[in-house]
Design a protein around this motif. Structure first.
Motif, PDB file in Angstrom:
ATOM      1  N   VAL B 160       0.833  -1.200   0.000  1.00  0.00           N
ATOM      2  CA  VAL B 160       0.000   0.000   0.000  1.00  0.00           C
ATOM      3  C   VAL B 160       0.875   1.260   0.000  1.00  0.00           C
ATOM      4  CG1 VAL B 160      -0.225   0.281   2.520  1.00  0.00           C
ATOM      5  CG2 VAL B 160      -2.119   0.958   1.016  1.00  0.00           C
ATOM      6  N   SER B 161       0.328   2.303  -0.528  1.00  0.00           N
ATOM      7  CA  SER B 161       0.980   3.615  -0.531  1.00  0.00           C
ATOM      8  C   SER B 161       1.557   3.943   0.846  1.00  0.00           C
ATOM      9  CB  SER B 161      -0.058   4.678  -0.913  1.00  0.00           C
ATOM     10  OG  SER B 161       0.516   5.962  -0.881  1.00  0.00           O
ATOM     11  N   GLY B 162       2.758   4.463   0.842  1.00  0.00           N
ATOM     12  CA  GLY B 162       3.409   4.818   2.100  1.00  0.00           C
ATOM     13  C   GLY B 162       4.442   3.799   2.539  1.00  0.00           C
ATOM     14  N   THR B 163       4.408   2.617   1.924  1.00  0.00           N
ATOM     15  CA  THR B 163       5.375   1.575   2.264  1.00  0.00           C
ATOM     16  C   THR B 163       6.719   1.901   1.603  1.00  0.00           C
ATOM     17  OG1 THR B 163       3.554  -0.031   2.236  1.00  0.00           O
ATOM     18  CG2 THR B 163       5.814  -0.924   2.195  1.00  0.00           C
ATOM     19  N   ASP B 164       7.789   1.842   2.399  1.00  0.00           N
ATOM     20  CA  ASP B 164       9.119   2.036   1.825  1.00  0.00           C
ATOM     21  C   ASP B 164       9.432   0.910   0.847  1.00  0.00           C
ATOM     22  OD1 ASP B 164       9.585   4.315   3.309  1.00  0.00           O
ATOM     23  OD2 ASP B 164      10.775   3.286   4.848  1.00  0.00           O
ATOM     24  N   VAL B 165      10.214   1.240  -0.163  1.00  0.00           N
ATOM     25  CA  VAL B 165      10.612   0.246  -1.161  1.00  0.00           C
ATOM     26  C   VAL B 165      12.130   0.078  -1.087  1.00  0.00           C
ATOM     27  CG1 VAL B 165      10.773  -0.215  -3.645  1.00  0.00           C
ATOM     28  CG2 VAL B 165       8.653   0.687  -2.645  1.00  0.00           C
ATOM     29  N   VAL B 166      12.541  -1.137  -0.758  1.00  0.00           N
ATOM     30  CA  VAL B 166      13.971  -1.434  -0.652  1.00  0.00           C
ATOM     31  C   VAL B 166      14.551  -1.595  -2.064  1.00  0.00           C
ATOM     32  CG1 VAL B 166      15.697  -3.050   0.234  1.00  0.00           C
ATOM     33  CG2 VAL B 166      13.601  -2.604   1.553  1.00  0.00           C
ATOM     34  N   ARG B 167      15.608  -0.862  -2.348  1.00  0.00           N
ATOM     35  CA  ARG B 167      16.245  -0.986  -3.662  1.00  0.00           C
ATOM     36  C   ARG B 167      16.656  -2.448  -3.877  1.00  0.00           C
ATOM     37  NH1 ARG B 167      18.896   2.543  -7.156  1.00  0.00           N
ATOM     38  NH2 ARG B 167      18.500   4.235  -5.694  1.00  0.00           N
ATOM     39  N   PRO B 168      16.204  -3.054  -4.986  1.00  0.00           N
ATOM     40  CA  PRO B 168      16.498  -4.472  -5.197  1.00  0.00           C
ATOM     41  C   PRO B 168      17.928  -4.701  -5.678  1.00  0.00           C
ATOM     42  CG  PRO B 168      15.350  -3.601  -7.094  1.00  0.00           C
ATOM     43  CD  PRO B 168      15.392  -2.471  -6.082  1.00  0.00           C
TER      44      PRO B 168
END
Lengths: 403, 403
Positions: B160-168
């Protein structure tokens, strides 16, 4: 009673104990079952009757709770089951809880979360390359020896063995056609595969190492990745197979726990290319499995693909699919990719067996290039077990019906 | 109280009423919420308080039961909600059931069943073709105008919006590299998309016609299909994107029902190729949507992709994805594909906006080719509504953090 008096050579003896989900005639209630010979033990009822601490996991309508419980519990439950079905002191309690296989309906044993399909047989990849790119010097694409190629499939259309498969319709276009035409696939194929079932989830952003394979993966099943080659040829550039695969994927009703297959572990083929550290298994425990698959059409065996020849192991596939931080969920399923051995009669698809239709198969009921309506395809398999007794992997079967 | 005294021009007025799932601080309990202005109505509590026959559907921790209920119920519930938030006679009951948006946590509003991603903007497809195949005469591939190209993605990593995204991390290999190297992606990108949410399931073997789109699809959301271009370039032949996409897909917290967007329906672009009957929408109701998207990096708008320019409509995408007999499940999500308009400042990916890094964007905090750690990407959108009042589609936002 048969379950307690099995022949020692029975491939579904107490050394095997695969899990499934069954129901009885006239009932919608689903129960976890464990196969012994040609019988199914109601595992939840047995656990309750014998006061097992794991009754809650087994008295469920799917394998989900057991899958999520993790390796320590998997080992404990397996030890308990073995005792229940072998110890004379439990016989009177357990025997009434067996049902003949012929009297139950088997169901998809877990809810499939994400479904991934790999492409990990070198023989298969080279055959496909030779068929579709006959003029290229190397039949393997440049990335193939560096990573296990894979893609996501449709988990909502995974069905259990015995489910009819409706021939899919879609677009196809031969190079000579001026425009695509629509209709039922005329090149419906199979892919003989092994499916791995994830039990323990992982956190998004945290890769799972090869060495943690057995902490996350519960067991395996047989898998038929039905494929419409004509739809695939037209749609797959540039984003891969879509409708050519998404209409149905069949899996066996029995999930064999990895612990039943310890005697089948073998080293994978020698690696011809240096691997990046997360895939380098040179010093790892043998992670291949010596599974002997048979492919039959209408009861006639057409191929015997050897799973031991797979270049990429299930542990490497798991490490690869999570190395970007993708999380695992209980019920994730990943297919090995078509299993093909080095010999012509070891190929796992009709595409290869008939060399894209050039060399039809001669079956007792006529020639086959691709599948005809009414054809029943059955994959079955076994693996070496303890004391020379085979471990039966059951079968996945499906009949093609007109669309 | 604000919810009842909204400005008539509020994009989240009673003409909109999108659905989400929220929890209150310190509580794990999740509730269905409906947004009005900057407030959230506890829809289950309101339904119970007002004796609605649909209280069971709304007093749930996800939108699943409502999604599965079907068009007739969707219309009834929407009519009820509208009455509850506008009629003075309900004000005393309903007003205490509002919470300020700033005081709640928003969650992924439904369990994603299968996730499919399409590739349906002609401008996007032509830009990609021009970037990667500059020497070919036609920047579109031969199949593109005949079917909506798509593929399956990973539903377990939809966040969901607001979740951090870890650089893959993953493998990449430039053509000049002798072998692939491993490490965090150095070409992390976004794709601005719209996601369609399936409510009503369909049976395996039974295609869903374009004309049944509104019987199956409940509503839409904003979707950011994060993409690691360097991983993608190395892995995608021949089975399509895999790890380049599977690490995360972000969706907005609010699902806008299709009924809120009736004033935004527009005809899709003129068709340049004859379509097969199952995709031919020449005589159909207009099935495009005039959604105006903004893409911002760290609060700075870098693009405004117009959804009305999409070549393939969501109705065509649904008909295509089921034409082979693939079934639908409640919670299936399908993305439109990157939305790019004809103008340079209407492109929906950094790949296109920077022309594969050749033309960096000038942001207030420096140049960008692809995303840097710490960057916050926000897609927002609105659509024309009744009486000239816009329908707000909310936003989907995510921050890139180092892997």
């Amino acid at each position: 009673m048969p379950p307690f008096d099995l022949a020692e050579s029975d491939p579904f003896g107490p050394h095997n104990l695969p899990y499934g989900v069954f129901s009885l005639p006239g009932s919608v209630e689903r129960s976890v079952g464990v196969r012994l010979g040609d019988h199914v033990l109601d595992a939840g009822a047995a656990a309750r009757a014998l006061g097992s601490p794991h009754a809650g996991l087994l008295a469920a309508p799917t394998l989900g709770p057991l899958l999520a419980a993790g390796r320590t519990v998997w080992t404990q439950v397996r030890r308990e089951l073995r005792e229940w079905v072998t110890s004379p002191s439990h016989r009177a309690t357990v025997e009434p809880l067996f049902r003949p296989l012929s009297a139950v309906t088997l169901h998809l044993p877990f809810e499939v979360a994400d479904y991934v399909d790999f492409y990990s047989s070198e023989h298969h990849a080279r055959n496909v390359g030779a068929i579709f790119r006959p003029d290229t010097a190397d039949t393997l694409l440049p990335n193939w020896k560096h990573l296990p190629i894979g893609y996501h499939g449709r988990s909502g259309t995974v069905v259990v063995s015995g489910t009819d498969v409706v021939r899919p319709s879609g677009q196809r276009k031969a190079p000579s056609d001026p425009a695509p035409v629509f209709g039922p696939s005329v090149r419906l194929d199979i892919e003989a595969e092994v499916g791995f079932v994830v039990g323990v989830p992982s956190r998004q952003g945290s890769p799972v190492a090869m060495s943690d394979f057995r902490e996350h993966v519960f067991g395996l099943c047989l898998l038929n990745d039905w494929s419409a080659r004509d739809l695939q040829a037209w749609e797959y550039v540039p984003l891969g197979p879509f409708l050519a695969k998404s209409f149905a994927t069949s899996v066996s009703a029995w999930i064999t726990p990895l612990e039943a297959l310890d005697d089948a572990r073998v080293a994978p083929p020698a690696r011809t290319h240096a691997l990046l550290p997360y895939l380098d298994d040179a010093s790892a425990e043998p992670a291949g499995y010596d599974l002997r698959i048979s492919v039959a059409i209408n009861g006639h065996t057409v191929s015997e693909p050897p799973f031991a020849t797979m270049y990429w192991t299930a542990a490497q596939q798991l490490a690869h699919l999570t190395v970007n931080g993708a999380s695992l969920r209980t019920g994730d399923l990943y297919g090995s990719g078509t299993v093909s051995g080095p010999e012509p009669d070891q190929r796992g698809s009709l595409l290869e067996l008939t060399w894209n239709g050039r060399d039809p198969l001669e079956l007792p009921d006529g020639k086959r290039t691709f599948l005809e309506d009414g054809d029943v395809v059955t994959l079955s398999a076994w693996a070496p077990g303890p004391d020379g007794v085979p471990v039966g992997l059951g079968e996945v079967s499906g009949r093609v019906i007109a669309g």
